[in-house]
Scaffold this motif. Structure first.
Motif, PDB file in Angstrom:
ATOM      1  N   ARG A   1       0.840  -1.199   0.000  1.00 43.01           N
ATOM      2  CA  ARG A   1       0.000   0.000   0.000  1.00 43.01           C
ATOM      3  C   ARG A   1       0.877   1.252   0.000  1.00 43.01           C
ATOM      4  O   ARG A   1       0.570   2.242  -0.652  1.00 43.01           O
ATOM      5  N   ARG A   2       2.008   1.177   0.723  1.00 44.88           N
ATOM      6  CA  ARG A   2       2.928   2.321   0.853  1.00 44.88           C
ATOM      7  C   ARG A   2       3.691   2.591  -0.449  1.00 44.88           C
ATOM      8  O   ARG A   2       3.902   3.736  -0.823  1.00 44.88           O
ATOM      9  N   ARG A   3       4.064   1.513  -1.186  1.00 47.47           N
ATOM     10  CA  ARG A   3       5.005   1.697  -2.293  1.00 47.47           C
ATOM     11  C   ARG A   3       4.385   1.617  -3.689  1.00 47.47           C
ATOM     12  O   ARG A   3       5.074   1.843  -4.684  1.00 47.47           O
ATOM     13  N   ARG A   4       3.118   1.284  -3.765  1.00 45.87           N
ATOM     14  CA  ARG A   4       2.512   1.105  -5.093  1.00 45.87           C
ATOM     15  C   ARG A   4       2.663   2.321  -5.991  1.00 45.87           C
ATOM     16  O   ARG A   4       3.088   2.209  -7.146  1.00 45.87           O
ATOM     17  N   ALA A   5       2.321   3.479  -5.461  1.00 45.71           N
ATOM     18  CA  ALA A   5       2.342   4.696  -6.281  1.00 45.71           C
ATOM     19  C   ALA A   5       3.767   5.016  -6.722  1.00 45.71           C
ATOM     20  O   ALA A   5       4.021   5.316  -7.904  1.00 45.71           O
ATOM     21  N   GLU A   6       4.708   4.904  -5.783  1.00 46.26           N
ATOM     22  CA  GLU A   6       6.126   5.184  -6.085  1.00 46.26           C
ATOM     23  C   GLU A   6       6.621   4.329  -7.250  1.00 46.26           C
ATOM     24  O   GLU A   6       7.397   4.776  -8.093  1.00 46.26           O
TER      25      GLU A   6
ATOM     26  N   GLY B   1       4.716   3.009  -9.576  1.00 43.99           N
ATOM     27  CA  GLY B   1       3.871   3.154 -10.765  1.00 43.99           C
ATOM     28  C   GLY B   1       2.971   1.964 -11.034  1.00 43.99           C
ATOM     29  O   GLY B   1       2.633   1.670 -12.189  1.00 43.99           O
ATOM     30  N   LEU B   2       2.565   1.266  -9.971  1.00 48.55           N
ATOM     31  CA  LEU B   2       1.692   0.093 -10.145  1.00 48.55           C
ATOM     32  C   LEU B   2       0.220   0.500 -10.096  1.00 48.55           C
ATOM     33  O   LEU B   2      -0.127   1.398  -9.339  1.00 48.55           O
ATOM     34  N   PRO B   3      -0.632  -0.158 -10.857  1.00 48.15           N
ATOM     35  CA  PRO B   3      -0.335  -1.231 -11.819  1.00 48.15           C
ATOM     36  C   PRO B   3       0.318  -0.688 -13.091  1.00 48.15           C
ATOM     37  O   PRO B   3       0.027   0.437 -13.506  1.00 48.15           O
ATOM     38  N   ASP B   4       1.173  -1.501 -13.696  1.00 47.48           N
ATOM     39  CA  ASP B   4       1.954  -1.064 -14.854  1.00 47.48           C
ATOM     40  C   ASP B   4       1.691  -2.022 -16.028  1.00 47.48           C
ATOM     41  O   ASP B   4       2.012  -3.212 -15.951  1.00 47.48           O
ATOM     42  N   VAL B   5       1.123  -1.473 -17.079  1.00 50.11           N
ATOM     43  CA  VAL B   5       0.727  -2.309 -18.228  1.00 50.11           C
ATOM     44  C   VAL B   5       1.953  -2.935 -18.900  1.00 50.11           C
ATOM     45  O   VAL B   5       1.895  -4.073 -19.392  1.00 50.11           O
ATOM     46  N   GLU B   6       3.084  -2.209 -18.891  1.00 48.58           N
ATOM     47  CA  GLU B   6       4.309  -2.759 -19.499  1.00 48.58           C
ATOM     48  C   GLU B   6       4.758  -4.019 -18.757  1.00 48.58           C
ATOM     49  O   GLU B   6       5.102  -5.031 -19.356  1.00 48.58           O
TER      50      GLU B   6
ATOM     51  N   CYS C   1      -4.227 -19.935 -20.362  1.00 50.92           N
ATOM     52  CA  CYS C   1      -5.337 -19.346 -19.617  1.00 50.92           C
ATOM     53  C   CYS C   1      -4.867 -18.929 -18.223  1.00 50.92           C
ATOM     54  O   CYS C   1      -4.162 -19.686 -17.556  1.00 50.92           O
ATOM     55  N   VAL C   2      -5.263 -17.731 -17.826  1.00 51.76           N
ATOM     56  CA  VAL C   2      -4.807 -17.146 -16.565  1.00 51.76           C
ATOM     57  C   VAL C   2      -6.010 -16.617 -15.796  1.00 51.76           C
ATOM     58  O   VAL C   2      -6.854 -15.926 -16.370  1.00 51.76           O
ATOM     59  N   ARG C   3      -6.084 -16.944 -14.503  1.00 50.63           N
ATOM     60  CA  ARG C   3      -7.029 -16.250 -13.618  1.00 50.63           C
ATOM     61  C   ARG C   3      -6.197 -15.322 -12.735  1.00 50.63           C
ATOM     62  O   ARG C   3      -5.338 -15.782 -11.985  1.00 50.63           O
ATOM     63  N   THR C   4      -6.471 -14.034 -12.823  1.00 48.56           N
ATOM     64  CA  THR C   4      -5.688 -13.076 -12.057  1.00 48.56           C
ATOM     65  C   THR C   4      -6.574 -12.314 -11.081  1.00 48.56           C
ATOM     66  O   THR C   4      -7.670 -11.864 -11.427  1.00 48.56           O
ATOM     67  N   HIS C   5      -6.120 -12.233  -9.847  1.00 45.51           N
ATOM     68  CA  HIS C   5      -6.832 -11.483  -8.802  1.00 45.51           C
ATOM     69  C   HIS C   5      -6.359 -10.034  -8.878  1.00 45.51           C
ATOM     70  O   HIS C   5      -5.194  -9.749  -8.619  1.00 45.51           O
ATOM     71  N   THR C   6      -7.268  -9.137  -9.226  1.00 42.29           N
ATOM     72  CA  THR C   6      -6.911  -7.733  -9.419  1.00 42.29           C
ATOM     73  C   THR C   6      -7.429  -6.914  -8.240  1.00 42.29           C
ATOM     74  O   THR C   6      -8.626  -6.970  -7.917  1.00 42.29           O
TER      75      THR C   6
ATOM     76  N   ASP D   1      -8.167   2.830  -2.544  1.00 43.12           N
ATOM     77  CA  ASP D   1      -7.013   3.671  -2.909  1.00 43.12           C
ATOM     78  C   ASP D   1      -7.014   4.031  -4.398  1.00 43.12           C
ATOM     79  O   ASP D   1      -6.657   5.137  -4.776  1.00 43.12           O
ATOM     80  N   HIS D   2      -7.355   3.062  -5.236  1.00 36.38           N
ATOM     81  CA  HIS D   2      -7.306   3.349  -6.678  1.00 36.38           C
ATOM     82  C   HIS D   2      -8.437   2.683  -7.454  1.00 36.38           C
ATOM     83  O   HIS D   2      -8.300   2.472  -8.673  1.00 36.38           O
ATOM     84  N   GLY D   3      -9.527   2.375  -6.790  1.00 34.14           N
ATOM     85  CA  GLY D   3     -10.733   1.936  -7.492  1.00 34.14           C
ATOM     86  C   GLY D   3     -10.496   0.808  -8.474  1.00 34.14           C
ATOM     87  O   GLY D   3      -9.938  -0.226  -8.127  1.00 34.14           O
ATOM     88  N   LEU D   4     -10.908   1.044  -9.712  1.00 34.58           N
ATOM     89  CA  LEU D   4     -10.834   0.002 -10.736  1.00 34.58           C
ATOM     90  C   LEU D   4      -9.630   0.181 -11.660  1.00 34.58           C
ATOM     91  O   LEU D   4      -9.601  -0.403 -12.752  1.00 34.58           O
ATOM     92  N   ALA D   5      -8.626   0.961 -11.226  1.00 32.25           N
ATOM     93  CA  ALA D   5      -7.463   1.211 -12.097  1.00 32.25           C
ATOM     94  C   ALA D   5      -6.778  -0.102 -12.483  1.00 32.25           C
ATOM     95  O   ALA D   5      -6.323  -0.267 -13.626  1.00 32.25           O
ATOM     96  N   GLY D   6      -6.690  -1.030 -11.544  1.00 33.90           N
ATOM     97  CA  GLY D   6      -6.048  -2.312 -11.839  1.00 33.90           C
ATOM     98  C   GLY D   6      -6.819  -3.109 -12.877  1.00 33.90           C
ATOM     99  O   GLY D   6      -6.227  -3.703 -13.788  1.00 33.90           O
ATOM    100  N   VAL D   7      -8.127  -3.110 -12.754  1.00 32.19           N
ATOM    101  CA  VAL D   7      -8.978  -3.841 -13.700  1.00 32.19           C
ATOM    102  C   VAL D   7      -8.768  -3.297 -15.115  1.00 32.19           C
ATOM    103  O   VAL D   7      -8.583  -4.053 -16.081  1.00 32.19           O
ATOM    104  N   GLU D   8      -8.770  -1.970 -15.213  1.00 30.69           N
ATOM    105  CA  GLU D   8      -8.574  -1.337 -16.532  1.00 30.69           C
ATOM    106  C   GLU D   8      -7.192  -1.678 -17.082  1.00 30.69           C
ATOM    107  O   GLU D   8      -7.033  -1.931 -18.290  1.00 30.69           O
ATOM    108  N   ALA D   9      -6.187  -1.666 -16.219  1.00 28.06           N
ATOM    109  CA  ALA D   9      -4.814  -1.944 -16.665  1.00 28.06           C
ATOM    110  C   ALA D   9      -4.689  -3.388 -17.159  1.00 28.06           C
ATOM    111  O   ALA D   9      -4.008  -3.654 -18.169  1.00 28.06           O
ATOM    112  N   VAL D  10      -5.326  -4.331 -16.472  1.00 27.23           N
ATOM    113  CA  VAL D  10      -5.266  -5.730 -16.921  1.00 27.23           C
ATOM    114  C   VAL D  10      -5.952  -5.861 -18.283  1.00 27.23           C
ATOM    115  O   VAL D  10      -5.453  -6.555 -19.177  1.00 27.23           O
ATOM    116  N   TRP D  11      -7.066  -5.178 -18.450  1.00 27.15           N
ATOM    117  CA  TRP D  11      -7.725  -5.223 -19.771  1.00 27.15           C
ATOM    118  C   TRP D  11      -6.812  -4.645 -20.857  1.00 27.15           C
ATOM    119  O   TRP D  11      -6.764  -5.165 -21.976  1.00 27.15           O
ATOM    120  N   ALA D  12      -6.069  -3.598 -20.522  1.00 24.78           N
ATOM    121  CA  ALA D  12      -5.147  -2.998 -21.506  1.00 24.78           C
ATOM    122  C   ALA D  12      -4.043  -3.996 -21.879  1.00 24.78           C
ATOM    123  O   ALA D  12      -3.675  -4.130 -23.059  1.00 24.78           O
TER     124      ALA D  12
END
Ligand SMILES: [Zn+2]
Length: 396
Positions: free
Chosen positions: A87-92, A94-99, A115-120, A125-136
């Motif tokens: 939680r402390r270091r995610r922003a520093e 740049g996570l989630p990172d599509v690259e 096939c992958v099941r990923t827990h997002t 703190d950042h709502g659905l940003a992770g979900v959008e990044a995984v879709w990207a």
């Protein structure tokens, strides 16, 4: 897409050499000396072992630092330490990172994962940003791998107020599965936690996959609560529990009783077999009829600096942690990384039979057990009838 003929391989489960003819992304025929249309693509795979596409049933793509600079591990030893550090270091970082996610997915595909099941993380703190990044990232992979997301309340549902609404939104937007985390240990109110998770699943027709690290009788009691709800809601076949450390720690009579209940309710177990974390007794649970799947959990992230994305290697860890030595035992670990994962995820038309979607891995190994132990470079990876990797490198 032209037909694809795999000539001279040995499909897992057949004692003989057999050709595999693939048409429109589906296995059309399996047998000796098949003839293909002159326009067909032919791949000679003499004596090579053919496995169905590998399935990573539990990972966290949105957390990964894969392909980036080395980040020394900085969290303390407890689960709560790792949650707080992330939680402390995610922003520093740049996570989630599509690259990073794309780099990891490419490595997974090159290693035969189809096939992958990923827990997002779905957190305030950042709502659905992770979900959008995984879709990207999924978009960038261009159909080379199937990705299913779990809306994962990493910081709890009740402990992080506002999360239930975000989970609802994620499912409304198309996320396929709802997660949960230690209804007692994190949220300190298992009944309310599970009521929310199951109600959201019912409302949206979603599957359920709950992280259950809570150990001892606290863990097995929550497992029983989950089984009860799975039966009461009729969601059974779509419910999975990840880790289930309490079940791994229980006495044999309790394991056998819960094994029967899990099988009866259609609740699957997903294990990662990382570090010295408890692994449920997969041979006995399988004998009881429980579906066992396998995944990496964190790969090169703030939770763990380890992980390669290779599910044959992961199956080796599962076999090793299960003290499997005989081929038929080691194959149980591979089953978790293939057919077990497919059942847990509810994948249709999976396998090496005619009519199955042509997700196939070709590997140089005399037996499935050897493939697990040596996990050699994959000769070919085929996703829905299309060659997506050759000799460990992505193509196409
Ligand atoms: Zn996890």
């Amino acid at each position: 897409m032209p037909d694809l003929l795999l000539r001279g391989g040995r499909p897992w489960g057949l004692d003989a050499q057999a050709d595999v003819l693939i048409r429109d992304g589906v296995i059309e025929r399996v047998g000796p000396d098949l003839r293909a249309d002159p326009a067909a693509e032919v791949a000679d795979v003499p004596g090579r072992l053919l496995l169905p596409g590998l399935i990573d049933a539990h990972c966290h793509l949105d957390k990964t630092l894969f392909g980036g600079r080395w980040v020394p591990h900085s969290a303390g030893p407890a689960l709560a330490d790792r949650i707080a550090e992330e939680r402390r270091r995610r922003a520093e970082l740049g996570l989630p990172d599509v690259e990073h996610m794309t780099a990891l997915l490419q490595r997974m595909v090159a290693s035969g994962t189809t096939c992958v099941r990923t827990h997002t993380d779905v957190v305030t703190d950042h709502g659905l940003a992770g979900v959008e990044a995984v879709w990207a990232a999924q978009e960038r992979l261009g159909g080379r791998v199937t990705i299913e997301q779990v809306a994962f309340p990493q910081y709890g549902v009740l402990a992080d107020p506002g999360t239930a609404e975000l989970l609802d939104e994620a499912l409304r937007n198309g996320v396929e599965v709802i997660g949960g985390i230690d209804p007692a240990g994190v949220d300190r109110d298992p009944v309310r936690h599970l009521d929310i998770v199951f109600a959201l699943a019912e409302r949206h027709g979603a599957g359920i996959d709950i992280h259950l690290h809570d150990g001892g009788s606290l863990g097995t009691w929550q497992l029983e609560l989950i089984i009860e709800r799975a039966k009461a809601t009729g969601l059974g076949g779509r419910v999975a529990v990840s880790h289930a450390y309490g079940l791994a720690q229980a006495d044999q009579a309790t394991q056998d009783r819960l094994g029967r209940q899990l099988a009866d309710a259609g609740v699957s177990l997903v294990t990662a077999a990382v570090y010295n974390f408890p692994v449920p007794p997969i041979a006995r649970l399988r004998a009881a009829g429980v579906t066992i799947a396998c995944g990496h959990d964190g790969i090169r992230d703030l939770w763990s600096p380890f992980g390669s994305g290779d599910m044959l290697e992961r199956a080796m860890h599962l076999a090793y942690r299960s003290t499997f030595r005989r081929d038929e035992e080691i194959e149980m670990a591979l089953e978790a990384a293939t057919y077990g994962g497919a059942r847990a995820l509810g994948l249709q038309a999976y396998g090496l039979e005619p009519g199955a979607r042509a997700d196939i891995v070709v590997v140089d190994a005399s037996t499935p057990a050897e493939a697990v132990v040596t996990h050699p470079v994959r000769d070919l990876v085929i996703k829905a009838g299309r060659v997506v990797a050759r000799q460990g490198a992505l193509i196409g």
